[in-house]
Design an enzyme around this catalytic site. Structure first.
Site, mmCIF file in Angstrom:
data_model
loop_
_atom_site.group_PDB
_atom_site.id
_atom_site.type_symbol
_atom_site.label_atom_id
_atom_site.label_comp_id
_atom_site.label_asym_id
_atom_site.label_seq_id
_atom_site.Cartn_x
_atom_site.Cartn_y
_atom_site.Cartn_z
ATOM 1 N N GLY A 318 2.486 -64.628 86.441
ATOM 2 C CA GLY A 318 3.386 -63.988 85.490
ATOM 3 C C GLY A 318 3.063 -62.521 85.357
ATOM 4 N N GLU A 319 3.255 -61.980 84.167
ATOM 5 C CA GLU A 319 2.998 -60.581 83.821
ATOM 6 C C GLU A 319 4.010 -59.607 84.431
ATOM 7 O OE1 GLU A 319 -0.967 -59.303 84.722
ATOM 8 O OE2 GLU A 319 -1.931 -60.962 83.654
#
Length: 354
Positions: A318-319
Site C-alpha cells: 500500500g502507501e
C-alpha cells in the site's frame, strides 16, 4: 453538503473518445511496427482520451496518501495494533517510508492526508489535515460513519484533486495508511461487487490461518449487521468503509471532474476506486490501476471491473508504492507518443505494401 456531493458527480464527463482515431493514427505512424510497443500504446491512447488533448503532457506528478484508523481493529483482524497508523504517518513525514523512496525515485510530490487517524499531528509541510473523526466505528457492531461524514470525506478528497489540478499537476496517484483497512476494503468489495467474503479476504499485514478465519467471520458479521444500510453506494461506504477510502473515492471523482488521470494503488485504494465507479461509472475512463496486489482477492476485483493492472510485482504494502512505480510506465508511454519520430517525418521505409 449533499448538494455539493451531487454537483461533484455531475461535473464528471466521459473521456474524449472522439480523439481516438487521430491518436491511433499517430501511434501507427511512429517509427516502429504497428502495435509493437504493446500496452504502452494503449496507455498513451487512454491518456489522450482522458486529458482530451492530442498533445498530452506530464510535467508534474503527485501522490496523496490518505490515512485513517478503524474501529474494527479492536476485533483483532490485524497483526499490528492501531498505534502503528500514526507511527507510520510520522515515518512518512520524516521521509523514511517506502512511498517516500519511490516518490523521490519517480519525481512525484507526496502529500500525507490525515482523514481519520486517532492522533493529533503537529503541522508539517507534507501533512494535509482533513480529519473527519478520530477513527471509524467498529463495522462488526454498526456503521463506520454517518452518510454526512462519508460525504465530508469525499468532498475533502475531491478538493485536494482540484487543488492539484490548479497547481499544474498532470498525473495523480493514490495511496493509503490505516491498520486493519483491508477488512473494510474486503467488506466493501463483498457488497459492491458481489464477491464472496471467503474469496476476497486476505492476510493483510501477515496474519496466521486462525486469525484469517476470524477476520472472515468479522467481515461477514459486519456485512450482516449493516445490511439494511447498504442499499446505495454511498450508504455502503458509510456503513462499511473508512475515512481514507472515502477520501480516495473523492480524490478520484475530483480528478476526473478536472480531466486529470489517476493511478490507483493496490487493494485498499482499489476499494476507493470501486466506490467512485459505483457513484459515477464514467470515472473509469480516468483510472489506471497500477498493479495486481499480492493480497488475496485483488485479482477477483480486477476481473470484476474488467481492468488490467499495469504491473504485477507481488506488492502488498500500500502507501501508494505501486502507483509511484506505475507512474513511470505512464510517463514513458506519453513520452513515446510525443517524442518518437514518425514515418511521415523521418526517412524510414514503411512495411512493404504500405
Amino acid at each position: 453538503m449533499k448538494e455539493k456531493f451531487l454537483a461533484l458527480i455531475a461535473a464528471v464527463s466521459p473521456a474524449d473518445h472522439s480523439l481516438s482515431g487521430a491518436a491511433q493514427a499517430h501511434l501507427d505512424d511512429l517509427t516502429k511496427p504497428q502495435g509493437s510497443l504493446g500496452r504502452l500504446e494503449e496507455i498513451a491512447l487512454r491518456f489522450v482520451q482522458a486529458t482530451a488533448s492530442l498533445s498530452p503532457v506530464i510535467n508534474r506528478k503527485k501522490i496523496c496518501c490518505f490515512a485513517g484508523d478503524h474501529g474494527v481493529a479492536r476485533e483483532g483482524v490485524s497483526a499490528f495494533p492501531s498505534e502503528v497508523t500514526p507511527q507510520m504517518v510520522y515515518t512518512m513525514l520524516s521521509g523514511g517510508a517506502a512511498i517516500n523512496v519511490f516518490a523521490r525515485h519517480v519525481g512525484a510530490d507526496l502529500a500525507v492526508v490525515d482523514m481519520g487517524v486517532n492522533h493529533d499531528f503537529p503541522d508539517h509541510p507534507v501533512l494535509v489535515k482533513r480529519k473527519v473523526a478520530k477513527g471509524t466505528g467498529n463495522i462488526a457492531a454498526g456503521p463506520a460513519m454517518s452518510e454526512n461524514e462519508a460525504i465530508g470525506a469525499i468532498l475533502a478528497g475531491a478538493a485536494l484533486a482540484a487543488e492539484a489540478h490548479d497547481e499544474g499537476y498532470h498525473l495523480l496517484g493514490t495511496g493509503e495508511m490505516g491498520i486493519a483497512n483491508t477488512t473494510p476494503a474486503a467488506a466493501l468489495y463483498s457488497v459492491l461487487l458481489g464477491v464472496p467474503v471467503d474469496g476476497i479476504t486476505g492476510r493483510g499485514t501477515g496474519i496466521d490461518d486462525e486469525r484469517l478465519q476470524h477476520k472472515k467471520e468479522v467481515i461477514k458479521r459486519a456485512v450482516g449487521v449493516n445490511a439494511g444500510l447498504c442499499t446505495t453506494p454511498l450508504g455502503t461506504l458509510a456503513a462499511l468503509g473508512g475515512y481514507e477510502i472515502a477520501g480516495i473515492a473523492g480524490f478520484i471523482l475530483g480528478a476526473a471532474a478536472c480531466r486529470v488521470p489517476v493511478v490507483v494503488d493496490g487493494f485498499i485504494s482499489s476499494a476507493g476506486a470501486v466506490v467512485a465507479m459505483k457513484l459515477c461509472p464514467v470515472v473509469a475512463d480516468y483510472l489506471f490501476f497500477s498493479h495486481l496486489s499480492n493480497e488475496q482477492g485483488h485479482r477477483a476485483v480486477m476481473q470484476a471491473l474488467g481492468a488490467r493492472p499495469i504491473l504485477d510485482l507481488d506488492l502488498r504494502l500500500g502507501e501508494g508504492t505501486g502507483a509511484a512505480l506505475a507512474m513511470q510506465m505512464i510517463e514513458a508511454s506519453v513520452k513515446m507518443y510525443n517524442e518518437m519520430a514518425t514515418f511521415s517525418s523521418a526517412s524510414v521505409s514503411e512495411k512493404d505494401g504500405e
